[in-house]
Motif scaffolding. Sequence first.
Motif, PDB file in Angstrom:
ATOM      1  N   ASN A   1       8.720   0.402  12.482  1.00  0.00           N
ATOM      2  CA  ASN A   1      10.467  -0.623  12.103  1.00  0.00           C
ATOM      3  C   ASN A   1      10.588   0.505  12.700  1.00  0.00           C
ATOM      4  OD1 ASN A   1       8.379   0.365   9.942  1.00  0.00           O
ATOM      5  ND2 ASN A   1      10.401   0.222   9.046  1.00  0.00           N
ATOM      6  N   GLN A   2      12.354   0.369  12.945  1.00  0.00           N
ATOM      7  CA  GLN A   2      13.642   0.737  13.236  1.00  0.00           C
ATOM      8  C   GLN A   2      14.300   0.713  11.845  1.00  0.00           C
ATOM      9  OE1 GLN A   2      15.082   0.250  17.087  1.00  0.00           O
ATOM     10  NE2 GLN A   2      14.105   2.046  17.456  1.00  0.00           N
ATOM     11  N   ILE A   3      15.066   1.812  11.406  1.00  0.00           N
ATOM     12  CA  ILE A   3      15.960   1.766  10.346  1.00  0.00           C
ATOM     13  C   ILE A   3      17.317   1.865  10.783  1.00  0.00           C
ATOM     14  CG2 ILE A   3      17.543   2.548   7.869  1.00  0.00           C
ATOM     15  CD1 ILE A   3      14.695   0.623   8.003  1.00  0.00           C
TER      16      ILE A   3
ATOM     17  N   PHE B   1       6.057   3.656   6.497  1.00  0.00           N
ATOM     18  CA  PHE B   1       7.376   4.552   5.846  1.00  0.00           C
ATOM     19  C   PHE B   1       7.116   5.943   5.716  1.00  0.00           C
ATOM     20  CE2 PHE B   1       9.600   0.529   5.003  1.00  0.00           C
ATOM     21  CZ  PHE B   1      10.666   0.719   5.715  1.00  0.00           C
ATOM     22  N   PHE B   2       7.106   6.992   5.580  1.00  0.00           N
ATOM     23  CA  PHE B   2       6.439   7.951   5.394  1.00  0.00           C
ATOM     24  C   PHE B   2       7.059   8.202   3.431  1.00  0.00           C
ATOM     25  CE2 PHE B   2       6.546  13.109   4.539  1.00  0.00           C
ATOM     26  CZ  PHE B   2       5.224  13.069   4.831  1.00  0.00           C
ATOM     27  N   ASN B   3       5.971   8.382   2.786  1.00  0.00           N
ATOM     28  CA  ASN B   3       5.789   8.617   1.448  1.00  0.00           C
ATOM     29  C   ASN B   3       5.791  10.322   0.701  1.00  0.00           C
ATOM     30  OD1 ASN B   3       3.425   8.952   0.622  1.00  0.00           O
ATOM     31  ND2 ASN B   3       2.552   6.398   0.957  1.00  0.00           N
ATOM     32  N   GLY B   4       5.364  11.007   1.852  1.00  0.00           N
ATOM     33  CA  GLY B   4       5.176  12.187   1.972  1.00  0.00           C
ATOM     34  C   GLY B   4       4.348  13.044   1.326  1.00  0.00           C
ATOM     35  N   SER B   5       3.262  12.105   1.789  1.00  0.00           N
ATOM     36  CA  SER B   5       1.686  12.123   1.819  1.00  0.00           C
ATOM     37  C   SER B   5       0.809  12.011   2.626  1.00  0.00           C
ATOM     38  CB  SER B   5       0.749  12.216   0.804  1.00  0.00           C
ATOM     39  OG  SER B   5       0.679  11.013  -0.055  1.00  0.00           O
ATOM     40  N   GLY B   6       2.086  10.673   3.568  1.00  0.00           N
ATOM     41  CA  GLY B   6       1.044   9.594   4.575  1.00  0.00           C
ATOM     42  C   GLY B   6       2.055   8.558   4.529  1.00  0.00           C
TER      43      GLY B   6
ATOM     44  N   SER C   1       3.228   4.295   3.760  1.00  0.00           N
ATOM     45  CA  SER C   1       3.470   3.121   3.210  1.00  0.00           C
ATOM     46  C   SER C   1       3.934   2.073   4.190  1.00  0.00           C
ATOM     47  CB  SER C   1       4.554   3.145   1.959  1.00  0.00           C
ATOM     48  OG  SER C   1       4.517   4.655   1.176  1.00  0.00           O
ATOM     49  N   TYR C   2       2.715   1.160   3.022  1.00  0.00           N
ATOM     50  CA  TYR C   2       2.968  -0.066   4.079  1.00  0.00           C
ATOM     51  C   TYR C   2       4.143  -1.154   3.135  1.00  0.00           C
ATOM     52  CZ  TYR C   2      -0.361   1.631   7.161  1.00  0.00           C
ATOM     53  OH  TYR C   2      -0.617   2.207   8.731  1.00  0.00           O
ATOM     54  N   CYS C   3       4.827  -1.504   3.571  1.00  0.00           N
ATOM     55  CA  CYS C   3       6.068  -2.385   2.268  1.00  0.00           C
ATOM     56  C   CYS C   3       6.676  -3.765   3.009  1.00  0.00           C
ATOM     57  CB  CYS C   3       7.065  -1.460   2.406  1.00  0.00           C
ATOM     58  SG  CYS C   3       6.500  -0.019   1.778  1.00  0.00           S
ATOM     59  N   SER C   4       7.225  -4.903   2.486  1.00  0.00           N
ATOM     60  CA  SER C   4       7.809  -6.097   3.328  1.00  0.00           C
ATOM     61  C   SER C   4       9.209  -5.006   3.003  1.00  0.00           C
ATOM     62  CB  SER C   4       8.082  -6.347   1.459  1.00  0.00           C
ATOM     63  OG  SER C   4       7.546  -7.406   1.360  1.00  0.00           O
TER      64      SER C   4
ATOM     65  N   GLN D   1       0.759  -1.034  -0.169  1.00  0.00           N
ATOM     66  CA  GLN D   1      -0.274   0.193  -0.018  1.00  0.00           C
ATOM     67  C   GLN D   1       1.135   1.398   0.160  1.00  0.00           C
ATOM     68  OE1 GLN D   1      -2.387   0.361   3.357  1.00  0.00           O
ATOM     69  NE2 GLN D   1      -3.756   1.871   2.278  1.00  0.00           N
ATOM     70  N   PRO D   2       1.281   1.925  -1.445  1.00  0.00           N
ATOM     71  CA  PRO D   2      -0.056   1.418  -2.139  1.00  0.00           C
ATOM     72  C   PRO D   2       1.097   0.339  -2.986  1.00  0.00           C
ATOM     73  CG  PRO D   2       2.422   3.068  -3.004  1.00  0.00           C
ATOM     74  CD  PRO D   2       1.837   3.275  -0.973  1.00  0.00           C
ATOM     75  N   ALA D   3       0.363  -0.248  -4.218  1.00  0.00           N
ATOM     76  CA  ALA D   3       1.165  -1.612  -4.736  1.00  0.00           C
ATOM     77  C   ALA D   3       2.134  -1.068  -5.699  1.00  0.00           C
ATOM     78  CB  ALA D   3      -0.282  -2.429  -5.260  1.00  0.00           C
TER      79      ALA D   3
END
Length: 167
Positions: free
Chosen positions: A115-117, A145-150, A152-155, A44-46
């Motif tokens: 998460n943490q990086i 992660f922050f994507n600039g506007s919200g 994102s949910y990622c692997s 999300q986003p795909a």
Amino acid sequence: MKNRTAYFVAALAASTLMIPISAEAAGPSLRAKFSFDGLATCQQPAITNFPIHGEGTGELSTDRTATLDMNSTVEGRVQYRAKLGGAPMEAPAGSASLHVMGRSTLRAVRDYPNNQIIITMTVRGSGCSMKIDQRLKPGKRQYTFFNGSGISYCSRPIITRSECTGY
């Protein structure tokens, strides 16, 4: 959407790479160059295997401030400033902090909701090593992660290459 996903990955790298300098030098500041490549796959986003690239320089001044200049293929040029040993700084969707780990080792931590990086960098003269550790928080299954506007949910992002050089 592809640019936003790549933006969050580039912003992540930039915010976590605010430490590419050594703590041992005779001059008024210490400097290093760094670069990285990776792939991002998000639900999300795909988006699948979106390539990212970033490079830049970092400097640690005798007043314990750190500056990072970075240029990425997605985000363009950005500059970050931080105070070593200070309280975590507010950052989009989380916080960022810098820590001195020894005479020549620094660590940056970028904290997100899930998460943490953690970037650990050691610089001795022109030699440099960099380790990027990505950790999910207990009970979490996706990286955020922050994507600039919200958010994102990622692997787990894949870092395909990272390097640094002291100068």
